[in-house]
Design a protein around this motif. Structure first.
Motif, mmCIF file in Angstrom:
data_model
loop_
_atom_site.group_PDB
_atom_site.id
_atom_site.type_symbol
_atom_site.label_atom_id
_atom_site.label_comp_id
_atom_site.label_asym_id
_atom_site.label_seq_id
_atom_site.Cartn_x
_atom_site.Cartn_y
_atom_site.Cartn_z
ATOM 1 N N ILE A 132 31.156 -7.300 44.689
ATOM 2 C CA ILE A 132 32.584 -6.936 44.655
ATOM 3 C C ILE A 132 33.628 -7.221 43.877
ATOM 4 N N ALA A 133 33.668 -8.496 43.616
ATOM 5 C CA ALA A 133 34.596 -9.357 43.072
ATOM 6 C C ALA A 133 34.496 -9.214 41.402
ATOM 7 N N MET A 134 33.286 -8.996 41.040
ATOM 8 C CA MET A 134 33.065 -8.706 39.533
ATOM 9 C C MET A 134 33.660 -7.014 39.344
ATOM 10 N N GLN A 135 33.273 -6.287 40.099
ATOM 11 C CA GLN A 135 33.836 -4.771 39.939
ATOM 12 C C GLN A 135 35.488 -4.934 40.157
ATOM 13 N N GLU A 136 36.015 -5.538 41.022
ATOM 14 C CA GLU A 136 37.489 -5.772 40.915
ATOM 15 C C GLU A 136 38.151 -6.491 40.179
ATOM 16 N N SER A 137 37.319 -7.415 39.255
ATOM 17 C CA SER A 137 37.992 -8.323 38.193
ATOM 18 C C SER A 137 37.999 -7.154 36.867
ATOM 19 N N VAL A 138 37.178 -6.147 36.781
ATOM 20 C CA VAL A 138 37.316 -5.120 35.770
ATOM 21 C C VAL A 138 38.730 -4.295 35.923
ATOM 22 N N MET A 139 38.790 -3.920 37.268
ATOM 23 C CA MET A 139 40.108 -3.335 37.531
ATOM 24 C C MET A 139 41.391 -4.063 37.421
ATOM 25 N N TYR A 140 41.451 -5.452 37.791
ATOM 26 C CA TYR A 140 42.505 -6.268 37.395
ATOM 27 C C TYR A 140 42.983 -6.451 35.910
ATOM 28 N N LEU A 141 41.552 -6.474 35.202
ATOM 29 C CA LEU A 141 41.778 -6.583 33.642
ATOM 30 C C LEU A 141 42.295 -5.534 33.152
ATOM 31 N N HIS A 142 41.910 -4.271 33.481
ATOM 32 C CA HIS A 142 42.420 -2.945 33.165
ATOM 33 C C HIS A 142 43.643 -2.848 33.301
ATOM 34 N N ALA A 143 44.407 -3.144 34.496
ATOM 35 C CA ALA A 143 45.735 -3.155 34.989
ATOM 36 C C ALA A 143 46.563 -4.102 34.246
ATOM 37 N N THR A 144 45.948 -5.381 33.943
ATOM 38 C CA THR A 144 46.793 -6.259 33.017
ATOM 39 C C THR A 144 46.886 -5.670 31.648
ATOM 40 N N VAL A 145 45.849 -5.296 30.995
ATOM 41 C CA VAL A 145 45.987 -4.591 29.629
ATOM 42 C C VAL A 145 47.073 -3.712 29.525
ATOM 43 N N PHE A 146 47.031 -2.707 30.400
ATOM 44 C CA PHE A 146 47.791 -1.615 30.515
ATOM 45 C C PHE A 146 49.215 -1.909 30.797
ATOM 46 N N MET A 147 49.573 -2.748 31.920
ATOM 47 C CA MET A 147 50.848 -3.090 32.058
ATOM 48 C C MET A 147 51.761 -4.125 31.054
ATOM 49 N N ILE A 148 50.863 -4.840 30.555
ATOM 50 C CA ILE A 148 51.343 -5.841 29.693
ATOM 51 C C ILE A 148 51.424 -4.963 28.176
ATOM 52 N N GLY A 149 50.419 -4.226 27.856
ATOM 53 C CA GLY A 149 50.442 -3.591 26.560
ATOM 54 C C GLY A 149 51.337 -2.361 26.623
ATOM 55 N N ILE A 150 51.835 -1.942 27.555
ATOM 56 C CA ILE A 150 52.833 -0.737 27.369
ATOM 57 C C ILE A 150 54.184 -0.866 26.668
ATOM 58 N N ALA A 151 54.645 -1.994 26.580
ATOM 59 C CA ALA A 151 55.646 -2.345 26.150
ATOM 60 C C ALA A 151 55.545 -2.529 24.477
ATOM 61 N N PHE A 152 54.451 -2.895 24.269
ATOM 62 C CA PHE A 152 54.107 -3.042 22.784
ATOM 63 C C PHE A 152 54.042 -1.563 22.123
ATOM 64 N N THR A 153 53.262 -0.678 22.877
ATOM 65 C CA THR A 153 53.160 0.681 22.622
ATOM 66 C C THR A 153 54.199 1.189 22.099
ATOM 67 N N LEU A 154 55.383 0.767 22.957
ATOM 68 C CA LEU A 154 56.649 1.312 22.614
ATOM 69 C C LEU A 154 57.038 0.838 21.269
ATOM 70 N N ALA A 155 56.830 -0.420 21.228
ATOM 71 C CA ALA A 155 57.356 -1.124 19.953
ATOM 72 C C ALA A 155 56.615 -0.616 18.699
ATOM 73 N N ASP A 156 55.337 -0.320 18.905
ATOM 74 C CA ASP A 156 54.394 0.199 17.730
ATOM 75 C C ASP A 156 54.756 1.905 17.664
ATOM 76 N N ASP A 157 55.426 2.416 18.403
ATOM 77 C CA ASP A 157 55.808 3.883 18.326
ATOM 78 C C ASP A 157 54.329 4.674 18.468
#
Length: 177
Positions: free
Chosen positions: A55-80
C-alpha cells in the motif's frame, strides 16, 4: 519620486525573482515525475509478476503526483501553459491582453487562491495536530504533509499571480508612453 524606468525595472526584477522561485521548485519536483513512472512500473511488475504489493508504494505514487501538480501549477502559469479558452484573446492587441491578464489575475486568480488558502488552513492545522496518517494498514504516515500541499500550491500560485500582474502593469505602462 523614482523615474518610470526605475519603477519598471523594480517591477520586472520582482516578477523575475518570483518566476525563478517557481521555476526552481518546478524543476526540483519534475524529478518526481520520473520517480512516479519507476515506482508505478515496479508496482505492476511486483503485483502481476510476483504477486506482491505494498500500500505504501501505491500511496507514494499519489503523494508524488500531488506534489508535482501542486508545486508545478504556479510555474505552468508563469510559462503561460495553462488552459485558456482562447476565442478572442489571441486576436487582441498587446494592450488589451495585458488588461485581460491584469483584471483576470485580480478578479479571478487572487480571490480563488485566497479562498483556498483560508479554507484549507484549518484543515491542514488539524491534520498536523493529529499527525494524520493513512487509514490503510501499511500506508504512509504522512497525510498531514500531503494536505500541506494545498495551501503551499495556492501560495505559490498567488505569488505567480503577483508576477503576472506586475508584468501586465509594466506592459501597460510601456504601451502608454
Amino acid at each position: 519620486m523614482p523615474s518610470p524606468s526605475a519603477t519598471s525595472d523594480k517591477l520586472t526584477l520582482i516578477s523575475q525573482r518570483i518566476t525563478l522561485v517557481n521555476r526552481t521548485l518546478c524543476v526540483g519536483v519534475s524529478f518526481a515525475t520520473l520517480l512516479m513512472v519507476v515506482i508505478t512500473f515496479a508496482i505492476v511488475v511486483l503485483r502481476y509478476g510476483i504477486g506482491v504489493g505494498w500500500i505504501a508504494m501505491q500511496e507514494s505514487v499519489m503523494y508524488l503526483h500531488a506534489t508535482v501538480f501542486m508545486i508545478g501549477i504556479a510555474f505552468t502559469l508563469a510559462d503561460d501553459a495553462h488552459v485558456r479558452v482562447d476565442v478572442f484573446y489571441h486576436k487582441m492587441s498587446l494592450q488589451k491582453r495585458s488588461w485581460v491578464n491584469a483584471l483576470g489575475t485580480v478578479l479571478l486568480l487572487f480571490p480563488v487562491c485566497l479562498f483556498i488558502i483560508s479554507y484549507s488552513f484549518r484543515y491542514v492545522v488539524e491534520s498536523w495536530g493529529l499527525l494524520e496518517a493513512s487509514q490503510e494498514a501499511g500506508g504512509l504516515p504522512l497525510v498531514f504533509l500531503l494536505k500541506s500541499l494545498i495551501p503551499i500550491g495556492a501560495i505559490l500560485l498567488l505569488l505567480q499571480g503577483v508576477s503576472v500582474l506586475l508584468n501586465s502593469i509594466n506592459q501597460l505602462r510601456n504601451l502608454t508612453r
